[in-house]
Write a protein that holds these residues in place. Structure first.
Motif, PDB file in Angstrom:
ATOM      1  N   ALA A 224      -4.992  -7.182  12.926  1.00 52.47           N
ATOM      2  CA  ALA A 224      -4.023  -7.569  11.896  1.00 52.47           C
ATOM      3  C   ALA A 224      -4.690  -8.347  10.764  1.00 52.47           C
ATOM      4  CB  ALA A 224      -2.896  -8.391  12.518  1.00 52.47           C
TER       5      ALA A 224
ATOM      6  N   CYS B 261      -4.864  -7.499   6.773  1.00 50.39           N
ATOM      7  CA  CYS B 261      -4.270  -8.400   5.775  1.00 50.39           C
ATOM      8  C   CYS B 261      -5.299  -8.955   4.790  1.00 50.39           C
ATOM      9  CB  CYS B 261      -3.562  -9.560   6.475  1.00 50.39           C
ATOM     10  SG  CYS B 261      -2.048  -9.075   7.326  1.00 50.39           S
TER      11      CYS B 261
ATOM     12  N   LEU C 202      -3.799 -16.180  10.730  1.00 53.48           N
ATOM     13  CA  LEU C 202      -4.669 -15.009  10.625  1.00 53.48           C
ATOM     14  C   LEU C 202      -5.918 -15.158  11.492  1.00 53.48           C
ATOM     15  CD1 LEU C 202      -4.337 -14.292   6.804  1.00 53.48           C
ATOM     16  CD2 LEU C 202      -3.407 -12.914   8.670  1.00 53.48           C
TER      17      LEU C 202
ATOM     18  N   THR D 103       1.083  -6.106  18.001  1.00 56.34           N
ATOM     19  CA  THR D 103       0.294  -6.004  16.775  1.00 56.34           C
ATOM     20  C   THR D 103       0.603  -4.771  15.925  1.00 56.34           C
ATOM     21  OG1 THR D 103      -1.464  -7.204  17.906  1.00 56.34           O
ATOM     22  CG2 THR D 103      -2.072  -6.054  15.888  1.00 56.34           C
TER      23      THR D 103
ATOM     24  N   LEU E  41       3.074  -4.779  12.501  1.00 51.95           N
ATOM     25  CA  LEU E  41       2.357  -4.770  11.224  1.00 51.95           C
ATOM     26  C   LEU E  41       2.764  -3.570  10.370  1.00 51.95           C
ATOM     27  CD1 LEU E  41       0.212  -6.527   9.795  1.00 51.95           C
ATOM     28  CD2 LEU E  41      -1.480  -4.838  10.530  1.00 51.95           C
TER      29      LEU E  41
ATOM     30  N   SER F 224       6.846 -12.746   8.578  1.00 50.52           N
ATOM     31  CA  SER F 224       6.858 -11.353   8.127  1.00 50.52           C
ATOM     32  C   SER F 224       6.724 -11.208   6.620  1.00 50.52           C
ATOM     33  CB  SER F 224       8.151 -10.670   8.593  1.00 50.52           C
ATOM     34  OG  SER F 224       8.253 -10.716  10.003  1.00 50.52           O
TER      35      SER F 224
ATOM     36  N   TYR G 159       2.296 -11.646   7.095  1.00 39.85           N
ATOM     37  CA  TYR G 159       1.846 -10.303   7.454  1.00 39.85           C
ATOM     38  C   TYR G 159       2.261  -9.200   6.477  1.00 39.85           C
ATOM     39  CZ  TYR G 159       0.131 -12.481  11.665  1.00 39.85           C
ATOM     40  OH  TYR G 159      -0.566 -13.286  12.528  1.00 39.85           O
TER      41      TYR G 159
ATOM     42  N   ALA H 240      -0.561  -7.633   4.038  1.00 36.16           N
ATOM     43  CA  ALA H 240      -0.935  -6.277   4.461  1.00 36.16           C
ATOM     44  C   ALA H 240      -0.927  -5.310   3.284  1.00 36.16           C
ATOM     45  CB  ALA H 240      -0.004  -5.782   5.566  1.00 36.16           C
TER      46      ALA H 240
END
Length: 657
Positions: free
Chosen positions: A77, A81, A150, A277, A281, A314, A318, A322
């Motif tokens: 992840a 990101c 992270l 994960t 994601l 979120s 992430y 992302a």
């Protein structure tokens, strides 16, 4: 149009063709998802996430209600990101514009973020943290919170973020349930112009009995004096700053846990919701793109949540990272040092997408539109709403005074358990209906059931919202308690429906209207009434700024409607005049009867100066119910201002004398 007339007529807002032309979400997505559900989600995974090893199976639902998404796939992840954006040549792009409450600022590029995350990952490993170990994070809204999350994701250590407003007892419970070996905290943060200590709560939590914690890593933020245990405590700058900024991200299985996040449970014991994960994601990136319409090359995005809640996970960490977005991160409150602080920041950073809560919007309404009018908000192009149903008047005010009558407003429904947005209009596709989350997004399937568990489509009939198909970002269980997971979410209507716990109804156009938790759906003389609906009716009155409604026990009707309202500034003085308060209460009761029907007329309406709210801005209706039913109020430690309840109780007793 005046504020008072905003909700007096029905409005819908068709898509602006110019917005549609550039929108990430398209009408074709609905048909594609309906035609091939698993194929649709496989395509999202391939388009939006980098995989070290491709997945062999999109969905394994054979162990329902425990899902496996992207079976066999491996990814990281943190790499998704951060690193991949640097590798793609976007290392100089700003990842985070940080603005501290005192006015200090930091600009962090993706290359900067990569270095900091690598150093933090190396530091955690040097403290003995490895794959599968859990790490508790108890931090204010500072960049180190994002870096810490992270860094955990990078090494495969599930993080358990605890909101910085929670007490030592709440922190202790969460540390022990997750068996966290390391706690990352700070000396404090800034709140309303003053340093607010955090580490003392960690010390108290760890002094409360046996716990698994071996190390406490402390970020120096405020410079406050803190108690220190040399065998346990280490400064962030000592262990992170001297660590290497090179760290190779190892791929993890798609189903490896990414984080645990605790949410309140009906039994009193918080539920450790955990997400994995890959699926999480994918859907975080997908929704950031199609619901918030993030264009990373041009947008500046701002989600005003705290990272202690799922919205911060979120849609600060992430999702936006992302997709490679540039975002604003703000430590402080909307009224420090002045009530125009948010609008000042939007003007300064040219924020184009704003995602906030209805509670904040209603507060700004109460303060008056003359405050945002002093600032240049022309950079905004999309507004979002999250956390609770937004009443139509607040929606319209938000669009008019913040969005300049041009920005689409996406009202989003989802939960800690769902991980990411589930029901929402798509800007540029959907004709917007103020106050409604409208339709499940492409790839999501939802229905409304009656008391017998049968789906229905009749307009204005109140029922129970359920999800009928698994989704990638769904919770994989309650940490350490699989039976509680099945009992809580999959038993109310049988194992084929995920029961969200929310009441809902359709309107004549098939839009879904969320009506709050089912325990906020009252039964008055056999009629099921939504507290959110009555609150919305009260707030549509030109003299009301905010309202909270609870169902209070009543010998005759089973439950009766009890309302607590905050008046708009210009109405407060009028209500204080002799006899006017009584007349206004009568006027408001009749207004509700006119808007919804006589059965919804509140038994009692109390005019208050403030409502009891948690530090995250949620109204504590449980406390209002205690007052309305004449009970002693329970624990008020999670309130932002516990004195509010004293004022309400005094007002209630004064009325009954």
């Amino acid at each position: 149009m005046s504020d008072a007339s905003l909700s007096q007529e029905h409005h819908t807002f068709p898509p602006d063709p110019a917005f549609t032309a550039q929108a990430n979400g398209t009408a074709q997505m609905y048909a594609a998802a309906d035609a091939d559900f698993e194929g649709f989600w496989a395509q999202q995974a391939r388009d939006r996430v980098s995989w070290a090893t491709g997945f062999e199976q999109t969905l394994d639902w054979s162990g329902a209600p425990f899902a496996k998404w992207y079976v066999g796939g491996r990814l990281n992840a943190a790499y998704n990101c951060v690193d991949r954006h640097v590798e793609a040549g976007n290392g100089d792009r700003v990842a985070i514009h940080f603005e501290g409450e005192p006015g200090d600022t930091r600009t962090i590029t993706y290359a900067d973020l990569q270095r900091e995350v690598c150093k933090a990952a190396n530091a955690l490993e040097s403290l003995g943290v490895g794959k599968g170990d859990t790490v508790a994070i108890y931090l204010p809204m500072i960049p180190e919170a994002v870096v810490a999350m992270l860094a955990c994701a990078r090494i495969g250590a599930p993080h358990s973020v605890v909101f910085g407003g929670f007490s030592a007892d709440a922190l202790n419970t969460r540390i022990n349930d997750a068996k966290s070996r390391v706690v990352i905290t700070s000396d404090g943060g800034y709140r309303r112009g003053a340093p607010s200590a955090l580490k003392p709560a960690v010390d108290a939590a760890l002094a409360a009995g046996e716990n698994p914690v071996e190390k406490v890593v402390v970020v120096r933020r405020t410079g406050q004096d803190v108690a220190w245990d040399d065998t346990r405590d280490v400064w962030w700058h000592d262990v992170v700053d001297r660590a290497s900024d090179e760290h190779e991200a190892q791929p993890h299985d798609a189903e490896d846990p990414l984080f645990i996040l605790y949410t309140s449970g009906t039994t009193g014991k918080p539920k450790g919701i955990f997400h994995t994960t890959g699926g999480y994601l994918v859907q975080a990136a997908y929704t950031s793109s199609v619901v918030h319409d993030v264009h990373p090359e041009t947008d500046v995005y701002w989600c005003t949540a705290d990272i202690g809640w799922v919205t911060g996970h979120s849609y600060i960490v992430y999702g936006p990272l992302a997709v490679g977005a540039t975002q604003l991160m703000y430590e402080g409150t909307p009224d420090t040092p002045h009530r125009g602080r948010w609008w000042e920041l939007i003007e300064k950073y040219k924020v184009s997408i704003l995602y906030t809560a209805p509670t904040a919007v209603r507060t700004f309404m109460k303060w008056g539109h003359d405050i945002p009018e002093k600032f240049d908000l022309s950079s905004l192009r999309l507004l979002g709403s999250v956390g609770e149903p937004i009443n139509p008047e607040a929606w319209l005010w938000y669009r008019k005074w913040i969005g300049g009558d041009r920005c689409p407003v996406v009202d989003t429904w989802w939960q800690t358990e769902t991980g990411t947005i589930m029901i929402s209009p798509l800007a540029g596709v959907t004709t917007l209906e103020p106050g409604s989350a409208q339709r499940p997004i492409p790839g999501i399937a939802a229905e409304i059931l009656d008391d017998e568990g049968q789906p229905f489509t009749e307009a204005d009939k109140v029922g129970y919202l359920v999800l009928t198909k698994p989704w990638p970002s769904m919770l994989r269980g309650i940490w350490g308690d699989p039976e509680r997971y099945k009992e809580t979410y999959w038993s109310r209507f049988g194992p084929k429906y995920y029961f969200a716990g929310d009441g809902a109804k359709y309107d004549a156009d098939g839009n879904i209207w969320l009506l709050g938790r089912v325990d906020d759906v009252m039964n008055v003389s056999g009629h099921r009434l939504s507290t959110a609906e009555i609150e919305s009716a009260l707030v549509s009155h030109p003299k009301v700024a905010e309202a909270a409604v609870v169902g209070a026990s009543d010998e005759t009707t089973g439950q009766a409607v009890a309302a607590f309202v905050i008046l708009r500034q210009d109405a407060v003085q009028e209500a204080d005049e002799p006899g006017e308060g009584v007349d206004l209460v009568k006027e408001l009761r009749n207004h509700v009867a006119k808007e919804i029907g006589p059965i919804a007329k509140p038994r009692s309406i109390m005019i208050v100066s403030e409502l009891p709210k948690t530090r995250s801005g949620k109204i504590m209706r449980r406390l209002l119910k205690d007052v309305a039913e004449g009970r002693d109020i329970g624990d008020v430690t999670t309130l932002a201002d516990s004195s509010v309840m004293n004022l309400i109780q005094e007002g209630m007793s004064a009325r009954s004398e």
